[in-house]
Design a protein around this motif. Sequence first.
Motif, PDB file in Angstrom:
ATOM      1  N   ASP A 125     -46.057  13.756  -5.152  1.00  0.00           N
ATOM      2  CA  ASP A 125     -44.942  12.919  -4.712  1.00  0.00           C
ATOM      3  C   ASP A 125     -44.584  13.072  -3.238  1.00  0.00           C
ATOM      4  O   ASP A 125     -43.758  12.319  -2.728  1.00  0.00           O
ATOM      5  N   THR A 126     -45.146  14.073  -2.575  1.00  0.00           N
ATOM      6  CA  THR A 126     -44.833  14.197  -1.154  1.00  0.00           C
ATOM      7  C   THR A 126     -46.105  14.067  -0.322  1.00  0.00           C
ATOM      8  O   THR A 126     -46.332  13.059   0.331  1.00  0.00           O
ATOM      9  N   ALA A 127     -46.951  15.100  -0.381  1.00  0.00           N
ATOM     10  CA  ALA A 127     -48.102  15.130   0.526  1.00  0.00           C
ATOM     11  C   ALA A 127     -49.106  14.022   0.213  1.00  0.00           C
ATOM     12  O   ALA A 127     -49.514  13.275   1.099  1.00  0.00           O
ATOM     13  N   GLY A 128     -49.503  13.933  -1.071  1.00  0.00           N
ATOM     14  CA  GLY A 128     -50.533  12.961  -1.442  1.00  0.00           C
ATOM     15  C   GLY A 128     -50.222  11.551  -0.963  1.00  0.00           C
ATOM     16  O   GLY A 128     -50.988  10.966  -0.188  1.00  0.00           O
ATOM     17  N   PRO A 129     -49.075  10.975  -1.393  1.00  0.00           N
ATOM     18  CA  PRO A 129     -48.799   9.601  -0.978  1.00  0.00           C
ATOM     19  C   PRO A 129     -48.565   9.459   0.520  1.00  0.00           C
ATOM     20  O   PRO A 129     -48.877   8.418   1.097  1.00  0.00           O
ATOM     21  N   ALA A 130     -48.039  10.521   1.156  1.00  0.00           N
ATOM     22  CA  ALA A 130     -47.762  10.410   2.594  1.00  0.00           C
ATOM     23  C   ALA A 130     -49.053  10.279   3.394  1.00  0.00           C
ATOM     24  O   ALA A 130     -49.056   9.727   4.492  1.00  0.00           O
ATOM     25  N   ILE A 131     -50.156  10.790   2.830  1.00  0.00           N
ATOM     26  CA  ILE A 131     -51.432  10.683   3.544  1.00  0.00           C
ATOM     27  C   ILE A 131     -51.849   9.220   3.697  1.00  0.00           C
ATOM     28  O   ILE A 131     -52.426   8.834   4.718  1.00  0.00           O
ATOM     29  N   ASN A 132     -51.540   8.409   2.671  1.00  0.00           N
ATOM     30  CA  ASN A 132     -51.785   6.956   2.786  1.00  0.00           C
ATOM     31  C   ASN A 132     -51.223   6.414   4.078  1.00  0.00           C
ATOM     32  O   ASN A 132     -51.824   5.605   4.771  1.00  0.00           O
ATOM     33  N   ILE A 133     -49.972   6.821   4.322  1.00  0.00           N
ATOM     34  CA  ILE A 133     -49.282   6.313   5.492  1.00  0.00           C
ATOM     35  C   ILE A 133     -49.934   6.837   6.747  1.00  0.00           C
ATOM     36  O   ILE A 133     -50.119   6.118   7.725  1.00  0.00           O
ATOM     37  N   LEU A 134     -50.261   8.125   6.727  1.00  0.00           N
ATOM     38  CA  LEU A 134     -50.898   8.727   7.896  1.00  0.00           C
ATOM     39  C   LEU A 134     -52.117   7.900   8.297  1.00  0.00           C
ATOM     40  O   LEU A 134     -52.305   7.549   9.466  1.00  0.00           O
ATOM     41  N   ILE A 135     -52.945   7.591   7.317  1.00  0.00           N
ATOM     42  CA  ILE A 135     -54.185   6.853   7.591  1.00  0.00           C
ATOM     43  C   ILE A 135     -53.878   5.497   8.205  1.00  0.00           C
ATOM     44  O   ILE A 135     -54.428   5.109   9.232  1.00  0.00           O
ATOM     45  N   LYS A 136     -52.962   4.758   7.565  1.00  0.00           N
ATOM     46  CA  LYS A 136     -52.689   3.398   8.036  1.00  0.00           C
ATOM     47  C   LYS A 136     -51.954   3.415   9.372  1.00  0.00           C
ATOM     48  O   LYS A 136     -52.267   2.641  10.278  1.00  0.00           O
ATOM     49  N   LEU A 137     -50.972   4.321   9.481  1.00  0.00           N
ATOM     50  CA  LEU A 137     -50.172   4.345  10.703  1.00  0.00           C
ATOM     51  C   LEU A 137     -51.023   4.696  11.914  1.00  0.00           C
ATOM     52  O   LEU A 137     -50.896   4.090  12.979  1.00  0.00           O
ATOM     53  N   MET A 138     -51.912   5.683  11.762  1.00  0.00           N
ATOM     54  CA  MET A 138     -52.767   6.042  12.887  1.00  0.00           C
ATOM     55  C   MET A 138     -53.609   4.850  13.325  1.00  0.00           C
ATOM     56  O   MET A 138     -53.825   4.637  14.519  1.00  0.00           O
ATOM     57  N   SER A 139     -54.081   4.061  12.342  1.00  0.00           N
ATOM     58  CA  SER A 139     -54.882   2.887  12.683  1.00  0.00           C
ATOM     59  C   SER A 139     -54.047   1.872  13.444  1.00  0.00           C
ATOM     60  O   SER A 139     -54.467   1.354  14.482  1.00  0.00           O
ATOM     61  N   ILE A 140     -52.851   1.599  12.939  1.00  0.00           N
ATOM     62  CA  ILE A 140     -52.062   0.541  13.565  1.00  0.00           C
ATOM     63  C   ILE A 140     -51.534   0.992  14.933  1.00  0.00           C
ATOM     64  O   ILE A 140     -51.470   0.210  15.879  1.00  0.00           O
ATOM     65  N   VAL A 141     -51.196   2.289  15.031  1.00  0.00           N
ATOM     66  CA  VAL A 141     -50.780   2.812  16.333  1.00  0.00           C
ATOM     67  C   VAL A 141     -51.916   2.638  17.344  1.00  0.00           C
ATOM     68  O   VAL A 141     -51.706   2.225  18.489  1.00  0.00           O
ATOM     69  N   SER A 142     -53.135   2.916  16.900  1.00  0.00           N
ATOM     70  CA  SER A 142     -54.281   2.747  17.798  1.00  0.00           C
ATOM     71  C   SER A 142     -54.442   1.291  18.198  1.00  0.00           C
ATOM     72  O   SER A 142     -54.693   0.985  19.361  1.00  0.00           O
ATOM     73  N   ILE A 143     -54.291   0.396  17.210  1.00  0.00           N
ATOM     74  CA  ILE A 143     -54.455  -1.031  17.503  1.00  0.00           C
ATOM     75  C   ILE A 143     -53.435  -1.496  18.531  1.00  0.00           C
ATOM     76  O   ILE A 143     -53.753  -2.259  19.442  1.00  0.00           O
ATOM     77  N   VAL A 144     -52.215  -1.017  18.399  1.00  0.00           N
ATOM     78  CA  VAL A 144     -51.156  -1.502  19.286  1.00  0.00           C
ATOM     79  C   VAL A 144     -51.169  -0.782  20.635  1.00  0.00           C
ATOM     80  O   VAL A 144     -51.099  -1.415  21.687  1.00  0.00           O
ATOM     81  N   ILE A 145     -51.270   0.538  20.588  1.00  0.00           N
ATOM     82  CA  ILE A 145     -51.041   1.294  21.825  1.00  0.00           C
ATOM     83  C   ILE A 145     -52.287   1.448  22.691  1.00  0.00           C
ATOM     84  O   ILE A 145     -52.209   1.343  23.913  1.00  0.00           O
ATOM     85  N   ILE A 146     -53.432   1.689  22.071  1.00  0.00           N
ATOM     86  CA  ILE A 146     -54.613   1.979  22.897  1.00  0.00           C
ATOM     87  C   ILE A 146     -54.931   0.815  23.857  1.00  0.00           C
ATOM     88  O   ILE A 146     -55.202   1.074  25.040  1.00  0.00           O
ATOM     89  N   PRO A 147     -54.873  -0.462  23.398  1.00  0.00           N
ATOM     90  CA  PRO A 147     -55.123  -1.530  24.368  1.00  0.00           C
ATOM     91  C   PRO A 147     -54.143  -1.497  25.544  1.00  0.00           C
ATOM     92  O   PRO A 147     -54.524  -1.797  26.678  1.00  0.00           O
ATOM     93  N   ILE A 148     -52.903  -1.111  25.270  1.00  0.00           N
ATOM     94  CA  ILE A 148     -51.930  -1.008  26.373  1.00  0.00           C
ATOM     95  C   ILE A 148     -52.352   0.102  27.328  1.00  0.00           C
ATOM     96  O   ILE A 148     -52.356  -0.073  28.551  1.00  0.00           O
ATOM     97  N   LEU A 149     -52.746   1.233  26.771  1.00  0.00           N
ATOM     98  CA  LEU A 149     -53.164   2.350  27.618  1.00  0.00           C
ATOM     99  C   LEU A 149     -54.413   1.974  28.407  1.00  0.00           C
ATOM    100  O   LEU A 149     -54.552   2.340  29.582  1.00  0.00           O
ATOM    101  N   ILE A 150     -55.312   1.254  27.738  1.00  0.00           N
ATOM    102  CA  ILE A 150     -56.533   0.827  28.440  1.00  0.00           C
ATOM    103  C   ILE A 150     -56.163  -0.030  29.657  1.00  0.00           C
ATOM    104  O   ILE A 150     -56.707   0.140  30.742  1.00  0.00           O
ATOM    105  N   LYS A 151     -55.203  -0.922  29.429  1.00  0.00           N
ATOM    106  CA  LYS A 151     -54.763  -1.815  30.495  1.00  0.00           C
ATOM    107  C   LYS A 151     -54.290  -1.012  31.712  1.00  0.00           C
ATOM    108  O   LYS A 151     -54.571  -1.340  32.847  1.00  0.00           O
ATOM    109  N   PHE A 152     -53.558   0.087  31.435  1.00  0.00           N
ATOM    110  CA  PHE A 152     -52.975   0.848  32.540  1.00  0.00           C
ATOM    111  C   PHE A 152     -53.927   1.857  33.158  1.00  0.00           C
ATOM    112  O   PHE A 152     -53.853   2.131  34.344  1.00  0.00           O
ATOM    113  N   PHE A 153     -54.781   2.429  32.325  1.00  0.00           N
ATOM    114  CA  PHE A 153     -55.544   3.582  32.821  1.00  0.00           C
ATOM    115  C   PHE A 153     -57.019   3.306  33.041  1.00  0.00           C
ATOM    116  O   PHE A 153     -57.749   4.194  33.449  1.00  0.00           O
ATOM    117  N   GLU A 154     -57.487   2.111  32.703  1.00  0.00           N
ATOM    118  CA  GLU A 154     -58.929   1.900  32.883  1.00  0.00           C
ATOM    119  C   GLU A 154     -59.225   0.814  33.904  1.00  0.00           C
ATOM    120  O   GLU A 154     -58.372   0.045  34.280  1.00  0.00           O
TER     121      GLU A 154
END
Lengths: 660, 660
Positions: free
Chosen positions: A631-660
């Motif tokens: 009820d805590t760790a197991g289901p929270a991992i779902n979120i970890l997986i998805k959130l890391m993906s979406i954070v990458s989708i949103v933020i990395i292109p912004i960082l690329i814009k500024f730093f590359e």
Amino acid sequence: MGAIFQLAGIIAGALGIIFTVFLTFRVLERDPGNEKMKKISEAIQIGAKAFLISEYKILYIIVIAFSLFLGFSNSWEMAVAFIFGATLSVLSGFFGMNIATKANTRTAQSATKSLSKALKVAFNGGAVMGMTVASLGLFGLGVVFFLTNGNTVVMSGYAMGASFVALFARVGGGIFTKAADVGADLVGKTEANIPEDDPRNPATIADNVGDNVGDVAGMGADLYESYVGSIYSASALGALTFSAKGAVFPFLIASFGIISAIIGILFVNLKVKENDSIDPSKMLHGGTYIANIMELIAVFILSKVILGSYKAAIVITLGMVVGILIGGITEYYTAKKPVIKLAKTATSGSAPLLINGMALGMESTAIPVILISIATIVSFNILGLFGIALAAVGMLATLGITLAIDAYGPIADNAGGIAEMAGLDPEVRKRTDKLDSVGNTTAAIGKGFAIGSATLTALALFSTYIQVANVSIVDLNDSNVFVGALIGAMLPFLFSSLAMKAVGDSANIMVIEVRRQFKEIPGLMDGKAEPDYAKCVEIATKGALKKMTLPSLLAVLSPVIIYFLLGKVAVAGTLAGTTVAGVMLAIFMSNAGGAWDNAKKYIETGEFGGKGSMSHKASVIGDTVGDPFKDTAGPAINILIKLMSIVSIVIIPILIKFFE
Amino acid sequence: MGAIFQLAGIIAGALGIIFTVFLTFRVLERDPGNEKMKKISEAIQIGAKAFLISEYKILYIIVIAFSLFLGFSNSWEMAVAFIFGATLSVLSGFFGMNIATKANTRTAQSATKSLSKALKVAFNGGAVMGMTVASLGLFGLGVVFFLTNGNTVVMSGYAMGASFVALFARVGGGIFTKAADVGADLVGKTEANIPEDDPRNPATIADNVGDNVGDVAGMGADLYESYVGSIYSASALGALTFSAKGAVFPFLIASFGIISAIIGILFVNLKVKENDSIDPSKMLHGGTYIANIMELIAVFILSKVILGSYKAAIVITLGMVVGILIGGITEYYTAKKPVIKLAKTATSGSAPLLINGMALGMESTAIPVILISIATIVSFNILGLFGIALAAVGMLATLGITLAIDAYGPIADNAGGIAEMAGLDPEVRKRTDKLDSVGNTTAAIGKGFAIGSATLTALALFSTYIQVANVSIVDLNDSNVFVGALIGAMLPFLFSSLAMKAVGDSANIMVIEVRRQFKEIPGLMDGKAEPDYAKCVEIATKGALKKMTLPSLLAVLSPVIIYFLLGKVAVAGTLAGTTVAGVMLAIFMSNAGGAWDNAKKYIETGEFGGKGSMSHKASVIGDTVGDPFKDTAGPAINILIKLMSIVSIVIIPILIKFFE
């Protein structure tokens, strides 16, 4: 594309919202029971609301700060979409849970009449949650899609808003519910020897609040995220393959999914006859089948008409079938033969039970992974990356009713608690127990489904990241990518560790408080005085809020740090590593926990010594260990997986814009 | 390259073998003690030998069958090298363990004189194991290298021979040792309330046999495999970068490693003065430092002279430092502050102890992974794939003394057991306990080291596979590769599940047998009759042999099945998935198990209630759960990772030849 197609998400979402209002009235018109029941239900409502409000306060500080970052660094449209996505998730969680906490006492009261009446109220209460999540999720994303003409960057902001809320709801809710549960059990059941849900136990209201904020609001936000994430990524990848038609297609699928779910819910309501001999499990599953069949008919027609072939329909069907099969496998491992075998090992003591439970959880990863693999490869070969994303949409299309059945469980569980606390006729408790036992199975299936859909969604988001970050090849032979994968695989372990320790620490404070109340409040044990329920709710709330920050930061910052240290290709490696290791860990923990829980329940039916025996004691230990697992760790991992993906989708292109 | 360079491995290996013979005489010339002690020691020797012989019989059927396959499908040189690699591993395991089982009673007898005498015998016994493994490993690979003029295909056959033995030794030995241990503890300590190593316990000899076949022979075969695998892959990748010089360079590094280890071992022997106030831990670590410093001097000279720069030296130093640091981190998590904090949670019961122990194990993955990541990236940037392989060689170069210290632990442990069973003066037991407590720490460090070196070796083997299978890019964006990684990540979980269930099943049979003997042998509990030790050894042997087949097949067949279903690139994905998820699972399980073990020992020193308290009972449950974690499943995952890589290296090119 006609305007009607562009508006499909908005129209179906609105339709869903109207239906939800209708369902809400159906629930609220029921008799909430006597004064005592109302009082208990109110205490649960107040506690749950108080927690959510405190949680949302912290959440919104971060959401607003982050939206400013998005606005200044990228676009204000994206910033607004982000807040919009987060707010609709918050609203659906808040509204859905609110009705769930009102449905519990009404379920208990209806159970004084008949099983079928109680079933209807509990199911409709869950359906409010399910329909709210699906309708608001689709409606909001539909609005963004329509206003920006399918701008995928702005849509990714909306999806990330959903992810942020999911993280807080799952991690915070997960810590709350288990701190309260473990605290209530350790002192109440083990030390003071009073039964579950006994009103003398100070932590009992907190425990019931936990069911709602964790299993209802947390699960809702989790699936809201998967639902939005899968539609978003399918739309983004569809645009690349079929341009405008491909972009709108996932919305159409989801729109008909809403309608199908409505039909399924109505079917359950009509089918449940007024008597006590109904089989709740059959009724609930019947509704799901009807909804899925309706949806499949629509999918085949849409696929042929809009995309010119049945390819998309085959992929969507595959996703749906795999979702159902994973649910079935989960049920098998957590509620069938393996559980009986596991329960038997408790006769040799808690150590063999624990070892075998972990072995069971680990074994249970195999078939779901193979099923997901088949779905992935077949979908990819039929329709490329778009195919994978569509399979995820297929799995989640009828979310309205899937989540309804899932949210039904905690309502039935709470109803039993209220019946117990209010001292209703034992016959009532028997009826709610019957509902509850079905709820345990549906909860297990729901968890499997949540993991399965999270995996497919994560795969789709992974592909989306590759596109938006302009990464052409993610070569494991590049040491940065391999190291990224290695670090990515480590994150779910570290994340789980933080979550479990958070539960342990909060539970500890709870234990001390419950012990104190038993000792210091005169007449409490004789039922002459009332415990201070609010204090326990407060402890669980504070613990959850304090402890959810660190794991949350881990999820958000990891991709950013990896980007700066190892580059954007390594971020893809990290996402892959987190996904593959995280899925296994999530399945392992959820199923081991579920199996221990049900092994205990099985022993409590009188098998292998029954209640009070040595094997029962061993099984209680197994159940307690399994609680933070499932009820805590197991289901929270779902979120970890998805959130890391979406954070990458949103933020990395912004960082690329500024730093590359 | 001069012939002397080509022969370096053979010469150093031979030198090591001569030194081992000298050490063996040093051990055997000691007094084995009184008749009773000799009898016990013999019983352990007979049991251990009987197990190894039965195990090797099964092993050789598979080895010969497989060598025929290699001979007909590829080349008979490879087939012979395969048998040769397997046989030298078998010989080193057999010989090393044989001396270890003779060293135990001599250590106990020496402990009647002084701590320092006992330390010397135990350490030299371990050194025989360490030097045998390193010398024979290098000698054999050196012979293959010399005779085939560095043919990497034939060398891969040798490495695979080593891997096959490692698999059987680790999985079979791991199941044996824990079935015996859990069986002995559950009935002996918990039910019959007799102390550890009590001669009345029928499973006590099996338990001591288990220490030798699992911790000595199993660990030896594991590190033999890593050692051979790292030298092989460094030689193969070195040939690509520096041609002949690069191919021979790893052999030179390993050769000087043998010499440095000899110096380190001699240092310990000279340094240990004849008194009781020595600090065994300081002595042992002192030897390792000396050996590593000697080796580093040689490495810097060789690097400059042969490869023309210090680049290789820097990489090797990095590998060595990371190896030592990972050992230190493992020690921290399993023997320092975190263990005391963990032990404290036992005061709230076994469930909190279990939850927190798992959280500890999961947390402990973080730093080792980051260290390995740094080593990988820096090495890769300095010398490419060759750099990664050289870092692994650096970590393992002084294996002779590293493994000596590791194998010392079980000898000291066994000596304590013999002192107990033979009823020697309590002062003797105190001395052996002092040696044993150091042994527990060195064992923990050794396990961390084994995982660290396995990871780097696996990375090097992964790169080698890419070369031999002619795979240019392993693109995670290709759905077959991602699915390969997903399935690969699942395998360590399935594998662990099988291993843990094997322990559970065998332990169960053992429990029944021990109970039967207590009940049916009259006078057993009063010490008037002898239990049937052999029967328990037989049960553990049969259980281990029967249950090791399925996990072994899983390791060997998975890459082949993936190749046929998804192709050779997906196999690389599978290897990556297994490596990243397997490393985490292995560290998690090893360290959680180690921490529970030491938490129990800490409580037994009188803290948190001491022996017999509630917290002690909780800690015994933790320890029992941890046993298959740290001694069966955890270490066996190392082998799974390496074996799958080497199987892919050897078999996939053959399959490609036939099917593409």
